[in-house]
Each structure stands twice: as C-alpha cells, then as structure tokens.
Design a protein around this motif. Structure first.
Motif, mmCIF file in Angstrom:
data_model
loop_
_atom_site.group_PDB
_atom_site.id
_atom_site.type_symbol
_atom_site.label_atom_id
_atom_site.label_comp_id
_atom_site.label_asym_id
_atom_site.label_seq_id
_atom_site.Cartn_x
_atom_site.Cartn_y
_atom_site.Cartn_z
ATOM 1 N N HIS A 270 3.744 12.843 3.512
ATOM 2 C CA HIS A 270 3.856 11.406 3.200
ATOM 3 C C HIS A 270 3.713 11.192 1.703
ATOM 4 O O HIS A 270 3.316 12.101 0.974
ATOM 5 N N ASP A 272 1.859 8.195 -0.969
ATOM 6 C CA ASP A 272 0.898 7.089 -0.922
ATOM 7 C C ASP A 272 1.624 5.804 -1.329
ATOM 8 O O ASP A 272 2.661 5.849 -1.973
ATOM 9 N N HIS A 338 3.102 14.771 -0.109
ATOM 10 C CA HIS A 338 2.013 15.743 0.048
ATOM 11 C C HIS A 338 1.534 15.745 1.490
ATOM 12 O O HIS A 338 1.881 14.847 2.280
HETATM 13 FE FE LIG Z 1 -1.900 10.769 0.512
#
Ligand SMILES: [Fe+2]
Ligand SMILES: O=C(O)CCC(=O)C(=O)O
Length: 423
Positions: A270, A272, A338
């Motif tokens: 994913h 952020d 990540h």
């Molecule tokens: Fe993350």
C-alpha cells in the motif's frame, strides 16, 4: 517447475487499481544511497510556543538548506528516508514502546473494551486480521491501537497565550482513556509520544516546504489542526516451526520469494494517504519498500520493481512521503508502495504517525511544481477527502467510521472561517 521471475502486484490508488511488475527475488537491504539517513542536527525542532524552528549550532539558514536539499533528493527518489537526531527524547520513545507492548500483551477481553468500532472517531483497538489493506494479498496479520488528532493535547493550543478555536475541537475525546487506566502510565506515555511526533512533524513540514522551493512557513496555516494519527502496531511472530521453515527456505534461496507465500502479510502492499508518515520500528526488520529495479528504465512502459528492506536503524525514525504530498508536488515527490512481513518468532512492534494538513484546507498543486510544460495534473482537494475517496473508488463503499469521522470534521470546519491556505 521453474519459479517465475516476476509477479504482478495489484495496488489501490486514487486512480483505481494499478499493477506493478515485481521481481520475485528475495528482498535485499536498501543501500545508504537508496534510503539515506538525514541528520537533523540535534536541535532541529519546532517549538509550538515560540513558533520558530531552532537550531543550537551552525548557521541555521545554511543547515536548513542542506537538510532541505537532502530531503528533496530522497523524496524524489525512493520517497523514504531515515532521520537521526530528530529531537524526540529516547525516554519518550522507550516509554511509548513499553506501554504499547503492555497493552497488546493483555488478555483480548481487555483490548476489546476499547475497540475502535465503539469510538465515534474510530480511535482505539483493532484486532488481528481486522484490516485488509490490499485485497490481492492476505488479511493483515497485525493488531493496532490508534489515536487521532485532539486539540486538547496539541501543544500549539496549550499554554498562556493559546487561543484554540472551540468549534475545531471535536465533541469526543480519546474515549479509550477511561478504559486504559488499568495500565498505569499508558495514557501519559501515549500523549507524550503523540505530542512529540506532532511537534517534529510541524518542523519537518517546514523542511518539506523548503525542499519544494517554497517559503518555510508555506504550510503553517494549514497545519494548525492537522491530521495527526498515531498508531501502535503489533505483528505477531511465527510459530517456531514456521520460523524454522522460513529460515531454511531463505538460506537455501531455493524458493525465490523465500517462503513468504506461506505466511500472512503483516500489512499488505500500500501507500500511505496523508502528507508523510513518521515511523518508529523495532529491530525485527520486515518493512519492505517497492523500488524500480536497478537498471530498469523509467521509460520502459512496464518497468520491473523489486522489494528492498528498510533495515531498522536504532535511534532513527523512518519518514516516507504519502499520497497527498505526491499529489501536491505534481508527482515530483514519491509516495512509495511498502508492506511488512514479520518472519521472526517474536512479535514485531512499530509506531507510525501519519501527518496531514487540516482536513478542511483545500490544497492545489504548489506553484513551484507547475509551469507551462508541466501543468497541474490534479484538481484541488482536501486531505479529509482523500481517505474516503480511495475507499470509494476502490471498494465502492466508505466504512461508516470513516464517513462519520470525515463528516464530523467537515461540519466543524464549515462552521469557522476558512484558514488562509497558501495554495
Ligand atoms: Fe504504510
Ligand atoms: O509497521 C510498519 O513498519 C509500517 C506500517 C505501515 O506501513 C502503515 O501502518 O501504514
């Protein structure tokens, strides 16, 4: 049968699903060039009370410039870097870590008393496998405990000269505070850690402004009630059998993805969502970043990526760019994919802190990232809209917690004059 050299990783982004061609080679540690350590020089910190950033030695302007240049390089490269000498005292970090461990080590019934579902803002505990961040992988093998922005504890709005806008304080508090009194010191440690992260983030956002060739104060007006989501995470360890098996495969290197497909991902692949994330991680390892493979051409229409380990470096925090900053920078800064695998026998602990702009501040691509040849790729949007948008585009629904939380903040925001957004 030969192991394929590549696999497809599916990602959820604002634009819908995206796919990456990823090498199945075992994860290798990042080099110091790929994920650099940036020294904040001991005394870089932001003092909310005096609203200046202080540096005890050297020529502040030259030092700031040097740090901002290093940040720009990292942000346009891997999108990940470490910060050392970041100003958060070790005792604040250590206390938060040990309290987080105590919290997770309690019986499940105690933790369920502060379930995030029973909090109006979604603060509190999320059990194992309750999140599923990447639907093409497994459910996330982690427990969490989160604490979102609260005006009452924001150092900017405390002290003799503080004048917080009462309409900005959401009606609820951290409701879990009543229920965690059985853990002496838990609340104090969590508040101190959250405040330290918030202050450091306000310092870093100024350095990010400089890194974007903007005035240092550019984002100050839109970080007065910022997205500031603290989170404790516990990734349970493998059983001794599983750990042995994973190690054997890794050593033999005969299964190219080193046994990972036999275990559940700690948090799936994913990016952020807000501006940037600060992350304290313990020494377990397991945080992996998806970078273009060395030698893979950016011009290639389907470049090859590889997983690279963001090795724990004691005394540092990891900083990574998130989607909103990528958007504001017209994709100049990278919000990098990540994931985490805990392949150890013991639990892995980490403490991310997600920092974003005021939820109601509508931000356009910054002027230094557009010109005649590079028009803005994105329309103005507020940080508060990004989370719900991603959920909606990808899953066609918005979790009620998120919706309620967003609505509450939007409603409060509409009832006060709009802050001076500089964009
Ligand atoms: Fe993350
Ligand atoms: O635990 C970690 O190291 C990373 C967690 C993370 O990526 C997240 O919570 O978004």
């Amino acid at each position: 049968m030969a192991t394929p050299e590549y696999m497809r990783v599916q990602l959820n982004t604002l634009a819908g699903h995206e796919y990456r061609r990823v090498s199945t080679a075992p994860t290798r540690p990042a080099t110091a060039d790929e994920i650099p350590v940036i020294d904040l020089e001991d005394m870089w910190f932001y003092s909310s009370r005096s609203t200046v950033m202080l540096n005890s030695r050297g020529t502040p302007d030259a030092a700031k410039k040097r740090i901002a240049t290093a940040i720009r390089k990292a942000a346009t490269g891997a999108g990940f870097f470490y910060v050392s000498n970041h100003g958060i005292p070790d005792r604040v970090t250590d206390e938060a870590v040990s309290q987080a461990k105590r919290f997770f080590q309690q019986p499940l019934a105690n933790k369920m008393r502060v379930h995030s579902r029973s909090d109006p803002l979604g603060n509190g505990y999320s059990p194992l496998y309750s999140s599923f961040i990447n639907r093409s992988e497994t459910k996330d093998a982690k427990e969490g405990f989160n604490f979102r922005y609260l005006t009452e504890y924001d150092p900017l709005h405390q002290g003799p000269h503080a004048n917080p806008d009462p309409t900005r304080a959401p009606g609820s508090s951290w409701t879990w505070e009543q229920q965690t009194r059985n853990l002496p010191g838990f609340n104090e440690a969590t508040i101190a850690w959250w405040q330290s992260c918030l202050e450091l983030s306000r310092g870093l956002v100024r350095l990010f402004a400089l890194a974007l060739d903007l005035p240092e104060e550019y984002f100050d007006d839109i970080t007065t009630y910022p997205g500031s989501d603290g989170l404790y995470i516990c990734y349970p360890g493998l059983s001794s059998e599983e750990a042995k098996e994973a190690k054997k495969k890794e050593d033999a290197n005969k299964d190219k993805d080193a046994g990972k497909k036999d275990i559940d991902v700690g948090i799936g692949s994913h990016t952020d969502m807000q501006c940037f994330t600060l992350l304290w991680q313990d020494e377990s390892g397991g945080l992996e970043v998806l970078l273009p493979q060395t030698g893979s051409s950016k011009r290639d229409s389907d470049p090859v990526y590889e997983w690279v380990g963001a090795t724990p470096r004691p005394g540092t925090l990891v900083v990574n760019i998130a989607d909103f900053l990528q958007r504001l920078s017209n994709d100049k800064f990278r919000s990098t994919v990540h994931r985490v695998y805990n392949r150890k026998q013991g639990a892995r602990y980490s403490m991310p802190f997600f920092f974003g702009f005021n939820y109601d501040a509508e931000c356009a691509v910054v002027p230094t990232c557009v010109d005649e040849t590079r028009p803005a790729k994105y329309a103005p949007i507020s940080c508060g809209m990004v989370g719900p948008c991603i959920f909606f585009r990808v899953y066609r629904y918005i979790p009620s917690n998120t919706l309620q939380w967003r609505d509450e903040r939007m409603q409060l925001a509409r009832s006060v004059p709009r802050p001076q957004a500089n964009s």
